[in-house]
Every structure is written in C-alpha cells, then in structure tokens.
Design a protein around this motif. Structure first.
Motif, PDB file in Angstrom:
ATOM      1  N   UNK A  26     -42.349  39.833  42.754  1.00 55.64           N
ATOM      2  CA  UNK A  26     -40.886  39.848  42.559  1.00 55.64           C
ATOM      3  C   UNK A  26     -40.141  39.116  43.755  1.00 55.64           C
ATOM      4  N   UNK A  30     -37.831  35.760  43.017  1.00 63.49           N
ATOM      5  CA  UNK A  30     -36.320  35.824  43.086  1.00 63.49           C
ATOM      6  C   UNK A  30     -36.126  34.662  44.321  1.00 63.49           C
ATOM      7  N   UNK A  31     -36.786  34.549  45.252  1.00 65.08           N
ATOM      8  CA  UNK A  31     -36.802  33.470  46.178  1.00 65.08           C
ATOM      9  C   UNK A  31     -36.643  32.063  45.648  1.00 65.08           C
ATOM     10  N   UNK A  34     -33.522  31.579  43.431  1.00 70.84           N
ATOM     11  CA  UNK A  34     -32.345  31.261  43.986  1.00 70.84           C
ATOM     12  C   UNK A  34     -32.241  30.013  44.370  1.00 70.84           C
ATOM     13  N   UNK A  58     -34.967  46.843  43.454  1.00 75.34           N
ATOM     14  CA  UNK A  58     -34.461  45.775  44.506  1.00 75.34           C
ATOM     15  C   UNK A  58     -34.400  44.436  43.830  1.00 75.34           C
ATOM     16  N   UNK A  59     -35.148  43.806  43.155  1.00 73.62           N
ATOM     17  CA  UNK A  59     -35.105  42.575  42.370  1.00 73.62           C
ATOM     18  C   UNK A  59     -33.896  42.782  41.618  1.00 73.62           C
ATOM     19  N   UNK A  61     -30.974  44.390  41.525  1.00 76.12           N
ATOM     20  CA  UNK A  61     -29.665  44.252  42.244  1.00 76.12           C
ATOM     21  C   UNK A  61     -29.465  42.661  42.584  1.00 76.12           C
ATOM     22  N   UNK A  62     -30.337  41.836  42.817  1.00 73.22           N
ATOM     23  CA  UNK A  62     -30.079  40.519  42.927  1.00 73.22           C
ATOM     24  C   UNK A  62     -29.661  39.776  41.703  1.00 73.22           C
ATOM     25  N   UNK A  64     -28.300  41.323  39.178  1.00 74.39           N
ATOM     26  CA  UNK A  64     -27.268  41.771  38.647  1.00 74.39           C
ATOM     27  C   UNK A  64     -26.052  41.300  39.524  1.00 74.39           C
ATOM     28  N   UNK A  65     -26.132  40.975  40.861  1.00 73.46           N
ATOM     29  CA  UNK A  65     -25.290  40.311  41.714  1.00 73.46           C
ATOM     30  C   UNK A  65     -24.970  39.058  41.171  1.00 73.46           C
ATOM     31  N   UNK A  68     -22.532  38.836  38.156  1.00 77.03           N
ATOM     32  CA  UNK A  68     -21.058  39.111  38.464  1.00 77.03           C
ATOM     33  C   UNK A  68     -20.578  37.522  38.970  1.00 77.03           C
ATOM     34  N   UNK A  69     -21.534  36.834  39.819  1.00 77.84           N
ATOM     35  CA  UNK A  69     -20.902  35.526  40.218  1.00 77.84           C
ATOM     36  C   UNK A  69     -20.927  34.631  38.796  1.00 77.84           C
ATOM     37  N   UNK A  71     -20.377  35.499  35.852  1.00 74.24           N
ATOM     38  CA  UNK A  71     -19.097  35.858  34.863  1.00 74.24           C
ATOM     39  C   UNK A  71     -17.753  35.522  35.590  1.00 74.24           C
ATOM     40  N   UNK A  72     -17.766  35.545  36.934  1.00 75.80           N
ATOM     41  CA  UNK A  72     -16.479  35.201  37.512  1.00 75.80           C
ATOM     42  C   UNK A  72     -16.305  33.610  37.310  1.00 75.80           C
TER      43      UNK A  72
END
Lengths: 374, 305
Positions: A26, A30-31, A34, A58-59, A61-62, A64-65, A68-69, A71-72
């Motif tokens: 995981x 994620x790395x 990104x 833990x992964x 959260x990244x 979901x974060x 948010x970006x 959607x914004x």
C-alpha cells in the motif's frame, strides 16, 4: 523488450488485486500514484470497484484527501468556465474547451480522475486577437513574459502566452490549433471547430467531437516533450478509446479522421502503447489499417524502447538510468517535433542562458533579503 | 519503541540509511538526512515520540539533503525534498537544516492531509477545556502557547490546528513549539526548566529555536478534544491585560482567514467551520505580561491555575 508492469499500473488495470496488498505494498502504491499524478485516478478506480471502504485506514486517508482536491478543482473549473462563457459571449465567440476542462464539462471519466491547473480553449485563428481582447477586458492578462517569450508564442506556437486572471489567478491557454505552426503536423483547426459538440445540458459550452478529442490527446501525449505525466495522459486516452471506439468500424472512422487532420502518426503511437503498456483489447485486423501510419520498423523498435520506459510512473521505485535517458531523449524528440532545427537550436540555447540568468537573480534576491533583516 | 530507546548510533544510521520512521500523532514520517544538526535536534526535541520500522505505512517520505556539486564545499546549502523529488522550498544555508525539516513537515501536513480542516494556529487543553489560538504572525501566539504549556496546559499543536470535519474534534500533533527572535529569551527567562534548542540565526523568520513539548503533551498525544474557546492573543509591550469578547461572526471570519484548506473542502469546510464556531466562545487577549494573561485566561475559562 517488455518491462515488468509497475504496481500502480497493475492495480489501475485490475483494482481487485489490492486485496492481496500488505502494508509495504500500500505504501508503494500510494507513492507511485502520487508521483505519477494518478492518485485521484486510483481513488476513483477503487471507489468504482467498491474497494475504498475495504482500504486500510492509513492509505485511505490519502485517497480521501486527494478526492477533496479533485472535487475542489472540478468546482473551480465550472466556475471559471462560467466566466469564460461570459467573456467570449460579448464577442459571440463560441467557447470550445480542450483537455481537462473539456473532460469535466462533458462529464467524462478523465474529468473525475485528474488534477490540472490551466484551462485550455480553442478559438478560430482569425479571431485570436478578439478573443485575447475579450479575456483582457474581463481581467485575464499575460504577464511576466519578456519580448522573446512573446515572439516565441506569437510567431511559432499554436497558443497565446498563458493568461492569468488578476484576481482569481486562474490561467487560460488560448489555442488556435493543436500543434505549433513550426511542427511537421498541420491539423486543420477549422475542421476541429466545425465538428465541436455542445456539452450535455450546456448548449453554450463546446468540446471537440469524441474522435477529435482522442486525436488531440494523442498528439499532446506523443508529440510533446514533457514526459513526467505521460502515464496519466495515457490513462485518459485509454478511457476515451473505451468510451468512443468500440469495434473495427469505429477504428476505421477514427483512422480516416486522423488522416484527414494530419494526425495519423500520433494515433499510431496511441494505439500501439495503449496495447503494449495498458494491454487494451483491440479488434483484429487493426494493425493492417494502422501500420502505414507509423514510422519504419527500425524507428518503431527504438521508440518502443523509449516510450515503454518513459510511460512508467515517475517515481524513484521505477527509475533507472535507462528510464532517465529515455525521458531525456523523448524530451529532445518532443522539441524537434515542435520546431525545425534552425529555430530549435537557437531557442534551446537562449532558454538555457535565461535559466542561468534567473539563477543569478534568485541569488541576488536572497542576498538582498538577508541584508534587509535586522 | 520510543526514539530515546534507540541504541547509540542507531538514530544516525537510520537517518543516513533506510530513514527514521517517526510518528507524530496521526502521521508517520520517514526522514532521511546526513545533517548532524537534524540527528541531535530530533534526539533532544522528540525523545518520547514513537519510532517505527519498515513494516509501518508511511504518510510522508521526506529528506533534507545538501546541494550537489561544488555547493557542497562553498556555502553549503540544504534542500527539503518530498518523496517524488519535489522541492517545495528554495534551499537554505546548511546550518538551518532542522528549521527546514520542521517547516517541511508542516508543509507535508497542510498540503496533503485534507481529511482534516487545517487552520494556522495553536491548540492547548486544560481540564478538558481546549483553546484555539489563531495565528496572524507577530501576534505573540507561539510565545503564549509555549508559556501556557510550561504552566501545565497540554500542547496539542503550535502551528497546525487539525479539525476532524466528522465530529469537530481536534487532533494532537504535540510537535516542538517554534519560538522566534525575542520570544526565545522571554521563554528562557519564563520557564528556565524547559528545554529550548540552540537558536538557528538568519532564517527567513529571523532567529528560530524550538521548545521541547511537555512530557504530558506527548504521552496523551492520542487524546483528541472538542474545542470550547478561541483566544486571539495580541502582545503589546507593557500593556495591562485586557480580555474582550469577540462576536461569533468575527471568530468565523478570522478562522477562515487563517485556514489552509477551508475553500478546498467546499461545503464540507463551511459546515465544519459553522459547527466549530457554534461550539466555541471567542475572546481577545491583549497582554504585556505572560503570568498576568495566563491567570486572566484561566479565570475566564474557569480552570484551576
């Protein structure tokens, strides 16, 4: 030579495989995501496969974060599009969006999967000046370009220097074509504009016709020098093809359009690396139709070696001297496809000199700041 | 395992090799650096923080490296590097490596951790009463934060208020308090028993030193709290202490101004902010003397000094 697929590509193509990931897996996923600017796509892919809830905290959260970006950004794009409609309407120039903003407004999946900063629009060449003026009247200005940059854009490029809004800071690239005037490919932009289609529920906002959208994505990916987000762009292409090209007949229509627009070569590459890197299924008999659009057999071998390396996630876990060399060579290739050598060489020399000068300026500024301090 | 449990030499070995896995509240950092200042500052400021091995998921891979080439020998510089090789800041002189690490770690959090609403400010708690000190620079926020901590308040954070939009609770980080310029001397005199690192001079923020978080703050790092007060400190030399209520609408706007990701979180941000402001009372605290203002705040809030 085929390369081992990165963990990221394996998961994006087969999301169910995350079930067997351990903590280290995981972490790596994620790395890689990104670094390759594919974290938002990974999040959307896992949601669609109903796997986000099962993702360890833990992964998750990244993921979901980054949603948010994303959607914004979608919200911000819609807001800027309203302003663009407003600005261009006064001159009765139809708003034709390209790339990211087009995907968002047309409700296509790549619009939910990618992060981007700039808005790209296409206007008729004859109305370029009018469009620039209309945007300037609403607060967009092309700033901080020296005379050389101005000339570079206005004489050779297919777009105006980037225009930034003085208050909202949004950046718009106004294009009059898909490739620079100095490039060997010359698509007829009038044909692209004539075929543009309105967005669902927005008769005043246009995007390129589906097949033209694919061709633009292909030329952008394979004829540009920047390869740090090549894999992200290849996934966009993957989805556009899945959405709009279903069988051999569709492919033949697409190939016909590519030839009509002088974009056969980029389409050849797009199809080739969608198969070789992302294992997209293609109808039988396609090779015969596309083969004549490609370069010679030797060149194809060399490009395979380069593209298949450069289309890895841009992360330390996927980097090697060969991958770095491939990216550098493709960077150069991208430039040679933008300009003939007698323009390119002076341009690159000038760019590197300017970089040296900027570096000097940064140091002077830093010293001045230091001297300022009590 | 805590950082101070590492055998001698192990901290440097990890920093120079596989990376030091450091847990600060909800985030796991993996830190690489050859800087001796970073090793010694971590050892003195973070001794009670958990360290983890390669089996743990890492949120942020960071490195503080020297520049390559000739720069290694002449006016050596330091870069903060994020996982992908991204360098969000301009390089600093080598002597500022630890300050760069702290700023870089903050950057990691406020530019990525959008499952929290993040506000620039300090959070402390006493007897279940949590206060938020929003942070316009030069307001004396960090000084007051450090002073409260040395008088028995639990530190949740000195720079980043992390709010869970789901339930409005505040998430502790308990990282060292960064003190600037004159407040370094002020805190040395105010709390001689507390550990303050050697100041790093000539940074973009002037001289910077870090105060070690209190043992209780680190021990209770897992305990989230619900905020009840927002205090707007304002240091004015020689002023008598004056507390004054702040209207909810002003509290709202001031928190929005100091938020990192309020607009990024869209409706979610608005809802979280509204609920937060509903829950808290705000007051300003103009002060010239730390003991006086702490007594006044404790009286106002109704906690035992």
């Amino acid at each position: 030579m085929r390369h081992d697929r990165s963990l990221l590509v394996a998961v994006l193509l087969n999301p169910g495989s995350v079930r067997s990931l351990d903590t280290a897996g995981w972490g790596l996923l994620i790395r890689q995501a990104r670094s390759a600017q594919l974290l938002a796509r990974l999040a959307v892919t896992l949601i669609e496969a109903d796997l986000l809830e099962a993702t360890p905290t833990a992964p998750r959260r990244h993921l979901c974060a980054i949603l948010e970006v994303q959607l914004r950004q979608q919200q911000a794009v819609r807001w800027e599009v309203e302003h663009l409609v407003d600005a261009l309407a006064e001159r009765a120039i139809p708003l034709v969006l390209l790339k990211g903003a087009a995907y968002v407004m047309a409700g296509l999946k790549p619009g939910r999967c990618r992060l981007f900063a700039d808005l790209d629009v296409l206007v008729p060449r004859a109305r370029l000046g009018e469009a620039e003026l209309a945007l300037m009247l609403k607060g967009w200005a092309s700033g901080h370009h020296d005379a050389y940059d101005e000339r570079y854009y206005r004489t050779w490029m297919h777009e105006l220097p980037p225009m930034r809004h003085i208050r909202r800071m949004s950046v718009v690239d106004v294009h009059h074509n898909l490739t620079p005037d100095t490039a060997p490919l010359h698509p007829d932009a009038a044909k692209l504009l004539a075929a543009a289609v309105p967005c669902p529920d927005r008769s005043d906002v246009f995007v390129l016709a589906p097949h033209d959208m694919i061709l633009h994505s292909a030329v952008h990916l394979f004829n540009d020098g920047e390869f740090d987000h090549a894999l992200r762009d290849l996934f966009d292409l993957y989805e556009l093809v899945e959405l709009f090209v279903h069988d051999l007949t569709d492919w033949q229509t697409l190939i016909g359009r590519a030839i009509e627009l002088d974009l056969g070569r980029p389409l050849f590459y797009a199809q080739r690396y969608l198969v070789r890197v992302l294992e997209l299924d293609m109808p039988a008999g396609l090779d015969a139709a596309l083969g004549p659009l490609g370069p010679g057999a030797m060149a194809v071998k060399v490009l395979d070696a380069l593209f298949e390396r450069a289309l890895q996630p841009d992360h330390v876990s996927c980097r090697s001297p060969a991958v770095d060399a491939a990216r550098s060579l493709l960077y150069l290739r991208g430039h040679t496809l933008r300009m003939p050598p007698h323009l390119l060489v002076p341009h690159l020399v000038r760019k590197s000199l300017m970089r040296l000068r900027d570096f000097g300026e940064v140091r002077v500024i830093a010293q001045a700041q230091k001297a300022d301090r009590p | 395992m805590k950082l101070h449990d590492l055998p001698p030499g192990e901290l440097s070995r990890r920093l120079n090799g596989p990376g030091l896995g450091l847990v600060t509240g909800p985030f796991v950092f993996r830190i690489n650096s050859a800087s001796g200042a970073i090793a010694s500052s971590l050892a003195t400021l973070y001794p009670d923080f958990p360290v983890v091995g390669p089996e743990t998921f890492v949120d942020f891979h960071v490195a503080v490296r020297s520049s390559g080439g000739l720069r290694r020998f002449v006016r050596k510089q330091v870069h903060f590097e994020f996982d992908s090789g991204l360098r969000p800041f301009k390089p600093l002189p080598w002597s500022q490596a630890f300050a760069m690490l702290e700023w870089g770690m903050n950057w990691c959090i406020y530019s990525h951790a959008h499952t929290f609403m993040i506000i620039h400010g300090a959070v402390l708690e006493r007897d279940g009463a949590a206060i938020i000190l929003p942070a316009p620079s030069g307001s004396g926020k960090s000084t007051l934060c450090a002073a409260l901590m040395t008088r028995g308040w639990r530190l949740l954070s000195d720079e980043l208020v992390l709010i869970d939009p789901e339930d409005g609770h505040l998430q502790p980080l308990a990282r060292p308090v960064s003190l600037k310029n004159r407040s370094i001397e002020v805190m040395r005199a105010f709390a001689p028993e507390s550990f303050i690192s050697q100041p790093i001079h000539d940074t973009t923020k002037g001289s910077v030193a870090h105060m070690k978080p209190s043992a209780e703050s680190v021990r209770r790092i897992g305990e989230r709290v619900s905020p009840s007060w927002v205090v707007f400190p304002r240091y004015v030399a020689n002023a008598t202490t004056r507390l004054a209520s702040v209207r909810k609408s002003d509290v709202f706007m001031s928190l929005v101004e100091n938020a990192f990701n309020y607009s990024l979180l869209r409706e979610r941000g608005f809802m979280a902010m509204s609920q937060l402001v509903e829950r808290v009372s705000g007051f300003s605290a103009e002060y010239g003397d730390l003991d006086e203002v702490i007594a006044a705040i404790e009286q106002r809030i109704g906690v035992e000094g």
